[in-house]
Design a protein around this motif. Structure first.
Motif, PDB file in Angstrom:
ATOM      1  N   ARG A  19      36.430   7.112 -26.539  1.00  0.00           N
ATOM      2  CA  ARG A  19      35.019   6.541 -26.103  1.00  0.00           C
ATOM      3  C   ARG A  19      34.086   6.891 -27.133  1.00  0.00           C
ATOM      4  O   ARG A  19      34.306   7.801 -27.807  1.00  0.00           O
ATOM      5  CB  ARG A  19      34.477   7.202 -24.774  1.00  0.00           C
ATOM      6  N   LEU A  22      27.402   7.718 -25.545  1.00  0.00           N
ATOM      7  CA  LEU A  22      26.843   7.204 -24.311  1.00  0.00           C
ATOM      8  C   LEU A  22      25.753   6.299 -24.759  1.00  0.00           C
ATOM      9  O   LEU A  22      24.869   6.704 -25.616  1.00  0.00           O
ATOM     10  CB  LEU A  22      26.472   8.155 -23.389  1.00  0.00           C
ATOM     11  N   GLU A  25      20.641   3.915 -22.249  1.00  0.00           N
ATOM     12  CA  GLU A  25      20.838   3.575 -20.644  1.00  0.00           C
ATOM     13  C   GLU A  25      21.318   4.690 -19.626  1.00  0.00           C
ATOM     14  O   GLU A  25      20.826   5.153 -18.627  1.00  0.00           O
ATOM     15  CB  GLU A  25      20.747   2.236 -20.303  1.00  0.00           C
ATOM     16  N   ALA A  26      22.474   4.666 -20.095  1.00  0.00           N
ATOM     17  CA  ALA A  26      23.487   5.527 -19.214  1.00  0.00           C
ATOM     18  C   ALA A  26      23.237   6.973 -19.446  1.00  0.00           C
ATOM     19  O   ALA A  26      23.112   7.618 -18.580  1.00  0.00           O
ATOM     20  CB  ALA A  26      25.113   5.530 -19.818  1.00  0.00           C
ATOM     21  N   ARG A  27      22.636   7.556 -20.480  1.00  0.00           N
ATOM     22  CA  ARG A  27      22.055   8.813 -20.807  1.00  0.00           C
ATOM     23  C   ARG A  27      20.898   8.944 -19.829  1.00  0.00           C
ATOM     24  O   ARG A  27      20.706  10.139 -19.045  1.00  0.00           O
ATOM     25  CB  ARG A  27      22.237   9.167 -22.275  1.00  0.00           C
ATOM     26  N   GLU A  29      20.011   7.570 -17.126  1.00  0.00           N
ATOM     27  CA  GLU A  29      20.729   7.526 -15.859  1.00  0.00           C
ATOM     28  C   GLU A  29      20.936   9.088 -15.457  1.00  0.00           C
ATOM     29  O   GLU A  29      20.873   9.544 -14.314  1.00  0.00           O
ATOM     30  CB  GLU A  29      21.490   6.370 -15.462  1.00  0.00           C
ATOM     31  N   LEU A  30      22.042   9.589 -16.197  1.00  0.00           N
ATOM     32  CA  LEU A  30      22.562  10.935 -15.890  1.00  0.00           C
ATOM     33  C   LEU A  30      21.265  11.934 -15.951  1.00  0.00           C
ATOM     34  O   LEU A  30      21.374  12.758 -15.116  1.00  0.00           O
ATOM     35  CB  LEU A  30      23.518  11.254 -17.084  1.00  0.00           C
ATOM     36  N   ARG A  33      19.460  11.633 -12.572  1.00  0.00           N
ATOM     37  CA  ARG A  33      20.360  12.037 -11.331  1.00  0.00           C
ATOM     38  C   ARG A  33      20.308  13.597 -11.539  1.00  0.00           C
ATOM     39  O   ARG A  33      20.238  14.187 -10.345  1.00  0.00           O
ATOM     40  CB  ARG A  33      21.711  11.682 -11.592  1.00  0.00           C
TER      41      ARG A  33
END
Length: 231
Positions: A19, A22, A25-27, A29-30, A33
């Motif tokens: 992988r 990240l 956008e994913a970072r 979002e994490l 949260r």
């Protein structure tokens, strides 16, 4: 772990999983949260009007083998503590948290109060709490200079002073309340009833890993329309 060391470890893990980094956008979002956690499914017994939650807290605490004395204000706490000690043939002597919310504890003529950490010879400790959880009758205790953790576990008898205004429905509310005050303390202890364990035959023994008695002095401040107290 330093930032550089953490980055090195995470990079090696990502490589082993084939992988890459990240996406932004994913970072984002994490991070969202983590900073704005959403509660899960909350059971019905953790919801309702505050007065009903206070009654449920008492019910659940007693179900977990704690005892409860209800008093109208802090001025009645010293007498409640002294009476409870007398009722269990204990010396009128306690070690108490050096927290300002317990100011006035020394107001009872026969009660000897010392402040600070607990020692092996101490028989009874008095502490405030951060919150009471109606769902399970649990008390949330925070560590810090004014809340020595040794008071929660070393003496055989633990007396906890909680205000009705500190009672919340479920664990999710307690954690949200804790996050809202800023920095989280080093230790958060959640105590439900006295310490207990069961042997191989499941014979219940109290006081195995901490206090064998847990007594709650509940200040009914919600009946007077106040919302004072710790937290």
């Amino acid at each position: 772990m330093s930032s550089d060391a953490r980055t090195h470890v995470l990079t090696r893990i990502r490589r082993s999983l084939n992988r890459g980094e990240l996406p932004d956008e994913a970072r984002a979002e994490l991070d969202r949260r983590i900073n704005e956690p959403k509660p899960g499914v909350v059971p019905a017994r953790a919801t309702g009007e505050h007065a009903a939650l206070v009654e449920r807290f008492v019910e659940m605490a007693e179900f977990a083998a704690a005892t409860v004395t209800r008093v109208p204000g802090m001025e009645a706490v010293p007498t409640a503590v002294a009476d409870w000690l007398k009722g269990h043939n204990l010396a009128p002597k306690v070690v108490a948290a050096p927290d300002a919310t317990l100011d006035g504890l020394e107001g009872h003529g026969t009660l000897e109060v010392t402040r600070g950490v607990a020692h092996p010879a101490d028989q009874a400790a008095v502490t405030p709490c951060f919150a009471g959880v109606a769902e399970t009758g649990t008390l949330v205790l925070l560590s810090g200079p004014e809340h020595p953790t040794s008071l929660n576990f070393l003496p055989d008898n633990h007396i906890i002073v909680v205000r009705a205004s500190q009672v919340v429905g479920g664990y999710e509310e307690a954690w949200a309340k804790l996050r809202a005050q800023g920095a989280v303390p080093r230790t958060v202890n959640m105590v439900t009833g006295p310490s207990r364990t069961g042997d191989i035959e499941q014979t219940l023994q109290l006081g195995a890993h901490g206090p064998r008695r847990l007594h709650i002095v509940l200040i009914d401040d919600h009946r007077r329309g106040t919302d004072s107290g710790e937290g």
